[in-house]
Design a protein around this motif. Structure first.
Motif, mmCIF file in Angstrom:
data_model
loop_
_atom_site.group_PDB
_atom_site.id
_atom_site.type_symbol
_atom_site.label_atom_id
_atom_site.label_comp_id
_atom_site.label_asym_id
_atom_site.label_seq_id
_atom_site.Cartn_x
_atom_site.Cartn_y
_atom_site.Cartn_z
ATOM 1 N N ALA A 100 0.749 -1.105 0.153
ATOM 2 C CA ALA A 100 0.153 0.022 -0.060
ATOM 3 C C ALA A 100 0.736 1.280 0.020
ATOM 4 O O ALA A 100 1.858 1.225 0.463
ATOM 5 C CB ALA A 100 -0.817 0.003 1.317
ATOM 6 N N LYS A 107 4.384 2.650 -6.936
ATOM 7 C CA LYS A 107 4.142 1.078 -6.658
ATOM 8 C C LYS A 107 4.066 0.462 -7.829
ATOM 9 O O LYS A 107 4.924 -0.739 -7.912
ATOM 10 C CB LYS A 107 2.855 1.085 -5.731
ATOM 11 N N SER A 108 3.556 0.839 -8.908
ATOM 12 C CA SER A 108 3.227 0.260 -9.992
ATOM 13 C C SER A 108 4.571 -0.012 -10.869
ATOM 14 O O SER A 108 4.996 -0.976 -11.308
ATOM 15 C CB SER A 108 2.485 1.010 -11.113
ATOM 16 N N THR A 129 -3.639 -5.512 -14.434
ATOM 17 C CA THR A 129 -3.924 -4.038 -14.430
ATOM 18 C C THR A 129 -5.093 -3.620 -14.323
ATOM 19 O O THR A 129 -6.024 -4.066 -15.334
ATOM 20 C CB THR A 129 -2.881 -3.240 -15.205
ATOM 21 N N GLU A 131 -6.059 -0.394 -13.280
ATOM 22 C CA GLU A 131 -6.468 0.994 -13.308
ATOM 23 C C GLU A 131 -5.691 1.731 -14.713
ATOM 24 O O GLU A 131 -6.019 2.785 -14.925
ATOM 25 C CB GLU A 131 -5.443 1.732 -12.182
ATOM 26 N N ASP A 177 -2.667 -5.043 -9.644
ATOM 27 C CA ASP A 177 -2.769 -3.619 -9.396
ATOM 28 C C ASP A 177 -4.072 -2.823 -9.862
ATOM 29 O O ASP A 177 -4.256 -2.432 -11.270
ATOM 30 C CB ASP A 177 -1.788 -2.995 -10.125
ATOM 31 N N SER A 178 -5.201 -2.667 -8.943
ATOM 32 C CA SER A 178 -5.049 -2.930 -7.511
ATOM 33 C C SER A 178 -6.044 -3.487 -7.097
ATOM 34 O O SER A 178 -7.332 -3.876 -7.905
ATOM 35 C CB SER A 178 -4.961 -1.441 -6.786
ATOM 36 N N VAL A 218 -1.793 -4.640 -4.663
ATOM 37 C CA VAL A 218 -1.506 -3.357 -4.630
ATOM 38 C C VAL A 218 -2.800 -2.841 -3.918
ATOM 39 O O VAL A 218 -4.106 -2.821 -4.227
ATOM 40 C CB VAL A 218 -1.192 -2.746 -5.701
ATOM 41 N N GLY A 219 -2.451 -1.844 -2.825
ATOM 42 C CA GLY A 219 -3.826 -1.473 -2.146
ATOM 43 C C GLY A 219 -3.559 -0.081 -1.912
ATOM 44 O O GLY A 219 -2.701 0.638 -2.139
ATOM 45 N N HIS A 220 -4.683 0.741 -1.995
ATOM 46 C CA HIS A 220 -4.981 2.308 -1.717
ATOM 47 C C HIS A 220 -4.748 2.541 -0.451
ATOM 48 O O HIS A 220 -4.730 1.725 0.538
ATOM 49 C CB HIS A 220 -6.007 2.860 -2.589
#
Length: 475
Positions: A100, A107-108, A129, A131, A177-178, A218-220
């Motif tokens: 995160a 991150k990506s 992916t 996003e 992601d994500s 992958v986290g926000h």
């Protein structure tokens, strides 16, 4: 005479569900106790019947713990040494990692580099992916050199499609992601909602354990810096990593918050640049300013990021103020710690010139100093700036300063001194009982702030101007 019961059967009772996180209850509440949202609990049908689970057939027989094969949990390196340091050696088959960080921190970029380096003929990697489009990710891969024929890329936002890719590619490593962009059609709610995040994470965790596939999600993060989504997500995964860094600086830190396969006090250092992101085995050079001569208002310290000692520079500047309330500006330092050091210097160090001046304090290279071991360096930098006298060259200061002016002991003094000696520093100010001193370093143990301030050179007094002598010709 029998009386008819007025109690409503369980199957006919109304049931209530939170539209935000999916939590259910048999009575209405104004606030959901799961996600703390107001006005989201609504009636949606009859209450679910109470069921009991009978004993069933076991999938694997229970074995004595000594007969369990531990080789299946052997970590495999990712090809990125700094990330392997934080993970405890690499990615374990079947492990699920949650990474995160704030938007734009990198991150990506990091995970695309990891996915390319971990891919091989025997270990395929699948990068999903949600996003960006696949062409956008390809352009980034060209820029950072993350191309591999064993790295597979897909742009999906449907959970069933993601699981279908797992059956087709059969990867050893999955990067998603994500997790907030993927949704399940069987669950009500928009992508990113708590119910959707819980369902997507649960399905991918089950698939990882069944296939022996390592997974990175992958986290926000929220505006407060916490990991977005239900708290249950952090409990379900095996490793939780936090990707930190100022977008205006080159330094990036990967910090372990939870790790079932290694220590949680390790930190990986990275440098973000135009060609991608690279690990920094020796990042101390980013936090120092090499000068031929010392400058007033600067002091060096050694901070511990996890187990890693880093030499950092603290800078301070004091100027005469033009307003009734002097400014107190900090960057990379806690404002409360700087304010406390100012009070200690004024009361215990007898420096009265600080209260009526504008004071600016900062660190170099984007590093953030939060541990109390930097107190002594902050105090010396402020005192040096107030007296306009530089500290001795090649000096580092380590110690916590109390409100009574005492210099307290901190952890890892020997590791800090060893790192300072490795970088060429020859003098150090530390609290009492410093332990073994590295060769070639002179250590001065100080008990309070008064003893520490004695290292400041005394400014020579200016001689009074003398009246010019008359020449013999005028006499």
């Amino acid at each position: 005479m029998a009386t008819r019961s007025t109690r409503t059967p369980a199957k006919d009772r109304p049931s209530y569900r939170c539209s935000e996180c999916g939590w259910t209850t048999v009575k209405w509440l104004g606030r959901c106790p799961e996600c703390q949202a107001w006005g989201t609990v609504e009636e949606f049908g009859a209450a679910p019947a109470v069921r009991t689970t009978a004993a069933g057939r076991v999938t694997t027989a229970a074995l004595p713990i000594g007969q369990v094969d531990g080789r299946q949990a052997t970590a495999r390196g990712t090809g990125v040494d700094e990330l392997d340091r934080v993970l405890g050696g690499g990615l374990v088959p079947g492990a699920v990692v949650l990474l995160a960080g704030e938007p734009g921190v990198g991150k990506s970029t990091l995970l695309l580099d990891v996915a390319a380096k971990a891919a091989s003929e025997t270990h395929r990697t699948l990068y999903i992916t949600g996003e960006e489009s696949a062409s956008q990710v390809r352009l980034r891969a060209d820029r950072i050199g993350a191309l591999s024929e064993h790295l597979f890329l897909a742009a999906e936002t449907d959970l069933s499609a993601v699981l279908g890719h797992l059956d087709t590619v059969k990867p050893s490593l999955l990067v998603l992601d994500s997790v907030q962009t993927v949704a399940s059609p069987e669950i009500d709610g928009a992508p990113g909602g708590m119910a959707q995040v819980r369902e997507v994470a649960g399905a991918l965790i089950r698939a990882s354990k069944e296939r022996g596939m390592a997974t990175v999600l992958v986290g926000h993060v929220t505006k407060d810096g916490g990991i977005a989504g239900p708290r249950l997500l952090e409990h379900l995964v095996d490793v939780v990593l936090s990707f930190e860094g100022d977008r205006h600086a080159r330094l990036r830190l990967v910090r372990g918050i939870k790790n079932r396969y290694g220590a949680t006090d390790e930190v990986g250092c990275f440098e973000l640049h135009d060609e991608g992101i690279t690990g920094l085995a020796d990042p101390s050079g980013l936090f120092l300013t090499r000068r031929a001569e010392p400058v007033p208002g600067t002091c060096l310290t050694v901070t511990l990021e996890g187990r890693r000692p880093l030499v950092a520079e603290v800078q301070a500047l004091t100027v005469d103020t033009q307003i009734p309330s002097p400014r107190r500006t900090t960057s990379g330092l806690e404002t409360s710690r700087v304010s406390m050091m100012l009070a200690v210097l004024e009361q215990r160090g007898r420096i009265s010139a600080l209260g009526k001046r504008d004071i600016y304090s900062a660190t170099v290279g984007g590093v953030r100093l939060t541990e109390p071991a930097a107190d002594l360096a902050i105090a010396l930098a402020l005192a040096s700036a107030a007296s306009d006298t530089p500290l001795p060259k090649n000096l580092v200061a380590v110690g916590e300063v109390g409100l009574a002016g005492e210099v307290r002991r901190v952890t890892g003094v020997q590791r800090r001194l060893s790192e300072a000696a490795r970088l060429g520093f020859t003098h150090a100010l530390v609290p009492g009982d410093a332990g073994k001193i590295p060769p070639g370093m002179r250590v001065l143990e100080v008990a309070d702030i008064g003893e520490a301030l004695r290292v400041l050179p005394k400014r020579p007094r200016r001689e009074a101007p003398q009246a010019p002598r008359e020449s013999p010709e005028r006499r």
